[in-house]
Design an enzyme around this catalytic site. Structure first.
Site, PDB file in Angstrom:
ATOM      1  N   GLU A   1       3.230   2.892  -1.058  1.00 53.23           N
ATOM      2  CA  GLU A   1       3.940   1.957  -0.180  1.00 53.23           C
ATOM      3  C   GLU A   1       4.932   2.784   0.598  1.00 53.23           C
ATOM      4  O   GLU A   1       5.928   3.263   0.056  1.00 53.23           O
ATOM      5  CB  GLU A   1       4.636   0.863  -1.000  1.00 53.23           C
ATOM      6  CG  GLU A   1       5.053  -0.331  -0.167  1.00 53.23           C
ATOM      7  CD  GLU A   1       6.517  -0.308   0.215  1.00 53.23           C
ATOM      8  OE1 GLU A   1       6.800   0.098   1.373  1.00 53.23           O
ATOM      9  OE2 GLU A   1       7.348  -0.684  -0.613  1.00 53.23           O
TER      10      GLU A   1
ATOM     11  N   CYS B   1      12.013  -1.095   3.867  1.00 57.60           N
ATOM     12  CA  CYS B   1      10.765  -0.846   4.589  1.00 57.60           C
ATOM     13  C   CYS B   1      10.285  -2.091   5.312  1.00 57.60           C
ATOM     14  O   CYS B   1       9.658  -2.003   6.372  1.00 57.60           O
ATOM     15  CB  CYS B   1       9.682  -0.356   3.626  1.00 57.60           C
ATOM     16  SG  CYS B   1      10.027   1.230   2.849  1.00 57.60           S
TER      17      CYS B   1
END
Length: 453
Positions: free
Chosen positions: A227, A261
């Site tokens: 990720e 993020c």
């Protein structure tokens, strides 16, 4: 490892680094633990995870304050992070048995054919500082409950959090070696991943770090889940509820000091409502309280490290030099600590840092687009593909457009978020694999076909 409180710039703790020799010894312990842990009844593993949830609830204030001291997260958001970890653990404590149940398939008369989900072994996790508890529990809760054992290499500015998480699993009754935190430098990760006793790896972090993990894992044929970064579009169409979009957009960009993020980073606004929306967005940003992260009323604390704030400001400065307009903020605050204010940039030129790079802080890039088609084109004009948010009063229109955006998750009239009940992950430069939900717990298992005649 010297821990610096980013709100004051003062050193608050020192931890001794561990080396690769100690890491190899930890792998011995993990390997021994796996032999018995994998055969422990799933119901017992679920019960232990439920005990972890209880400890998180009981010690919420303690762990929240630890996060705030180490990386500057506002205390109210730190407590919410602990609560979310508690929810995650309870979710898998309740549903792991269903997620991992044998799956039967059509087969000839007199035979039985099924898929069984069996653990792989030691999983190495390389985790970031921005959500120092959530990111770790997001891997540990499902993977350990599936019967794997875990080795955590946490970010070097949150070693106290790393050791606290190990303490939680130990206090909950997990056997020695099932979960271990190692205070290792990043340079040790490649050697650790190359060791035959490590069977898989997961990383949440930067693109370069992800490529390094993927390269080493690929060389040794090991499964990975990555990720990585994101530059999420926040698309506001001409029929959007502007009050809701501006209020949620301000939170989506500034939560956790903008260090996420999946933060809304690129605001793509339809020309018909652009002027009205930008005024409301400025008001919402300006209303946020920047201050002491230990104060319950603080919305935005310091950046996690002084060097990260400096890098963010360099990106803003380069973007302004290229032609971007500062509508709000744009300069580090003149006070003790690594504080950067909520900032809005408009007239953002193509290719400048605010357009082409991930800005990991409370800085929003705002674009004016002519119509829906241009909005989707701009939303996809990025190397990243983690999340996206679309704002429209027409739910059918919103759902139709979700299929036109290249991202791992798209939310309509909601900010992008991770939730234990649904899969989470990205495409393109934002990584691969999925965490959470049924798919997440099945990432690091052997999907074994069993045929009995």
């Amino acid at each position: 490892m010297n821990v610096i409180n980013p709100a004051t710039g003062n050193q608050i703790e020192t931890y001794e680094d561990e080396d690769i020799t100690e890491a190899k010894a930890a792998l011995d312990t993990a390997t021994d633990a796996f032999d018995s842990w994998r055969t422990r009844p799933l119901r017992e593993r679920e019960e232990l995870l439920s005990d972890v949830a209880d400890i998180l609830g009981e010690r919420k204030q303690k762990y929240a304050e630890l996060m705030t001291r180490e990386m500057g997260k506002p205390i109210s958001q730190a407590k919410a992070e602990v609560e979310k970890c508690e929810w995650l653990c309870n979710h898998y404590a309740e549903h792991a048995d269903a997620y991992l149940a044998d799956e039967y398939h059509p087969s000839p008369a007199g035979s039985a054919v099924k898929t069984s989900y069996e653990p792989l072994g030691t999983v190495l996790a390389v985790m970031p500082w921005n959500f120092p508890f959530w990111q770790v529990f997001r891997f540990a809760a499902p993977y350990l409950t599936a019967g794997n054992v875990g080795i955590l290499k946490h970010a070097s500015n949150v070693p106290g959090c790393a050791l606290a998480i190990e303490e939680i699993f130990r206090d909950a009754g997990y056997p020695e070696g099932v979960f271990q935190s190692l205070l290792l430098p990043s340079s040790s990760v490649e050697d650790l991943l190359a060791d035959d006793r490590v069977k898989a790896a997961t990383l949440t972090g930067s693109g370069p770090a992800g490529r390094a993990i993927a390269s080493t894992a690929g060389e040794h044929l090991k499964k990975t889940v990555l990720e990585l970064g994101g530059s999420d579009p926040f698309v506001v169409l001409d029929d959007a509820d502007l009050d809701a979009a501006a209020e949620t957009g301000a939170w989506a960009r500034n939560q956790n000091g903008g260090q996420s993020c999946i933060a809304g980073k690129r605001f793509i606004v339809h020309d018909a409502i652009y002027d009205e929306f930008i005024d409301r967005l400025i008001d919402e940003f300006d209303a946020l309280t920047v201050g002491d992260p230990m104060d319950e009323d603080t919305d935005v604390g310091p950046q996690a490290r002084a060097d990260l704030m400096e890098e963010l400001h360099e990106q803003v400065t380069e973007s302004v030099d290229a032609g971007a307009t500062v509508e709000l903020g744009g300069e580090p605050l003149d006070r003790e600590g690594a504080f950067y204010p909520p900032t809005i940039l408009t007239d953002v030129p193509e290719g400048c840092p605010a357009d082409a790079e991930e800005l990991f802080g409370p800085v929003a890039s705002v674009y004016r687009v002519a119509d829906e088609e241009d909005a989707i084109t701009k939303a996809n004009d990025t190397e990243f593909g983690l999340g996206a948010s679309i704002w429209t009063e027409d739910r059918e229109r919103g759902e139709r457009l979700t299929h036109e955006i290249d991202a791992g998750c798209v939310y309509v009239n909601q900010l992008v978020k991770s939730d234990p009940r649904v899969p989470f992950g990205g495409v393109k430069e934002s990584g691969y694999g999925r965490e959470l939900s049924e798919i997440g717990i099945q990432e690091f298992v052997n999907r074994k076909t069993i045929w009995v005649e």
